[in-house]
Scaffold this motif. Sequence first.
Motif, short mmCIF file in Angstrom:
data_model
loop_
_atom_site.label_atom_id
_atom_site.label_comp_id
_atom_site.label_asym_id
_atom_site.label_seq_id
_atom_site.Cartn_x
_atom_site.Cartn_y
_atom_site.Cartn_z
N THR A 163 0.83 -1.21 0.00
CA THR A 163 0.00 0.00 0.00
C THR A 163 0.86 1.26 0.00
O THR A 163 0.60 2.20 -0.75
CB THR A 163 -0.93 0.00 1.22
N MET A 164 1.87 1.28 0.85
CA MET A 164 2.75 2.45 0.91
C MET A 164 3.57 2.60 -0.38
O MET A 164 3.81 3.73 -0.83
CB MET A 164 3.69 2.34 2.11
N ALA A 165 3.99 1.49 -0.97
CA ALA A 165 4.73 1.56 -2.23
C ALA A 165 3.85 2.14 -3.34
O ALA A 165 4.31 2.93 -4.17
CB ALA A 165 5.24 0.18 -2.63
N GLN A 166 2.58 1.76 -3.34
CA GLN A 166 1.65 2.30 -4.32
C GLN A 166 1.37 3.77 -4.06
O GLN A 166 1.16 4.55 -4.99
CB GLN A 166 0.33 1.51 -4.28
N SER A 167 1.42 4.18 -2.80
CA SER A 167 1.08 5.55 -2.42
C SER A 167 2.20 6.54 -2.66
O SER A 167 1.96 7.67 -3.11
CB SER A 167 0.68 5.60 -0.94
N VAL A 168 3.44 6.17 -2.36
CA VAL A 168 4.55 7.12 -2.47
C VAL A 168 5.66 6.63 -3.40
O VAL A 168 6.72 7.26 -3.48
CB VAL A 168 5.16 7.44 -1.08
N GLY A 169 5.43 5.53 -4.09
CA GLY A 169 6.46 5.00 -4.99
C GLY A 169 6.86 5.98 -6.07
O GLY A 169 8.02 6.03 -6.48
N HIS A 170 5.93 6.80 -6.54
CA HIS A 170 6.22 7.77 -7.60
C HIS A 170 6.96 8.99 -7.06
O HIS A 170 7.43 9.83 -7.84
CB HIS A 170 4.92 8.20 -8.28
N ILE A 171 7.07 9.09 -5.74
CA ILE A 171 7.75 10.22 -5.12
C ILE A 171 9.15 9.84 -4.64
O ILE A 171 10.13 10.52 -4.95
CB ILE A 171 6.93 10.78 -3.94
N SER A 172 9.24 8.76 -3.88
CA SER A 172 10.52 8.38 -3.29
C SER A 172 11.04 7.03 -3.75
O SER A 172 12.19 6.69 -3.51
CB SER A 172 10.40 8.35 -1.76
N GLY A 173 10.17 6.23 -4.40
CA GLY A 173 10.54 4.86 -4.70
C GLY A 173 10.11 3.92 -3.59
O GLY A 173 10.14 2.72 -3.76
N ALA A 174 9.68 4.47 -2.44
CA ALA A 174 9.16 3.68 -1.32
C ALA A 174 10.09 2.55 -0.94
O ALA A 174 9.71 1.38 -0.96
CB ALA A 174 7.76 3.14 -1.66
N HIS A 175 11.31 2.90 -0.56
CA HIS A 175 12.25 1.87 -0.09
C HIS A 175 11.77 1.30 1.24
O HIS A 175 11.67 0.10 1.41
CB HIS A 175 13.64 2.47 0.08
N LEU A 176 11.54 2.19 2.22
CA LEU A 176 10.98 1.83 3.53
C LEU A 176 11.80 0.76 4.25
O LEU A 176 11.26 0.02 5.08
CB LEU A 176 9.52 1.35 3.38
N ASN A 177 13.08 0.66 3.94
CA ASN A 177 13.92 -0.37 4.53
C ASN A 177 15.37 -0.05 4.21
O ASN A 177 15.74 0.01 3.02
CB ASN A 177 13.53 -1.74 3.95
N PRO A 178 16.23 0.15 5.21
CA PRO A 178 17.64 0.42 4.93
C PRO A 178 18.32 -0.66 4.11
O PRO A 178 19.24 -0.37 3.33
CB PRO A 178 18.26 0.52 6.33
N ALA A 179 17.88 -1.91 4.25
CA ALA A 179 18.47 -2.99 3.46
C ALA A 179 18.14 -2.83 1.98
O ALA A 179 18.98 -3.09 1.11
CB ALA A 179 17.98 -4.35 3.97
N VAL A 180 16.91 -2.41 1.68
CA VAL A 180 16.52 -2.15 0.28
C VAL A 180 17.30 -0.95 -0.25
O VAL A 180 17.80 -0.97 -1.38
CB VAL A 180 15.00 -1.89 0.19
N THR A 181 17.41 0.10 0.56
CA THR A 181 18.18 1.27 0.15
C THR A 181 19.63 0.91 -0.13
O THR A 181 20.21 1.36 -1.12
CB THR A 181 18.11 2.35 1.25
#
Length: 271
Positions: free
Chosen positions: A64-82
Amino acid sequence: MASEFKKKMFWRAVVAEFLAMSLFIFISIGSALGFSFPVVGNKTSTRSQDNVKVSLAFGLSIATMAQSVGHISGAHLNPAVTLGLLLSCQISIFKALMYIIAQCLGAVVATAILSGVTSSLPNNLLGLNALSDGINAGQGLGIEIIATLQLVLCVLATTDRRRTDVSGSAPLAIGLSVALGHLLAIDYTGCGINPARSFGSALIANNFENHWIFWVGPIIGGASAALIYDFILAPRSSDLTDRVKVWTSGQVEEYDLEGDDMNSRVEMKPK
């Protein structure tokens, strides 16, 4: 670094990471702190039911968060993903650092709010990650590495702009990967796979026992996924000069050079 620092879209992305992380942590950890079937130290009288509930909450909230802010930040939401995207040369070092700070702050704020909301719960550990009985530090570390590796590998593969065969929803695929990691790891470590999420609970609960596992494991897993994908499974043609340029200045196409509009490149959405 200077070019990113001056762009409004960059700071919108950092704020988006903080806000989305706060909502993600509040929803997902809140699902494990219910008054009817709470999880206390990885133990509950209805383990299988609760594991599925919590795993779905984590996975669906990420989607849900990836769909909501993915176009703004990419929605990493995890230092491991970053970290994985940094090693894959998709973001700059400065952006990665600011994202990780925003993610940790978001996790701390959300966990603090949950602490107030659930203050009457007995033995409330606020979703603290801990090793289950019979699991030693090395075993827990291995679980965290593998669970994080599959997540970051899914993120890299799903959002690879070179692919033309990706169909369906990338945020949903990544959310399902998060849920899968939880279905595996909850019984062993409570499932970290996200250092910021683990840090928020440890800080507010003031309990850092074995906390290093929930940083070292995801870092190794995320870095391994990036190296495996970029150098073995789907090698990239960029040379060292190109990589250094991205690490210092970011992707040129990430921001509109004429102004700050919404046409920035999105890491969490396949092209």
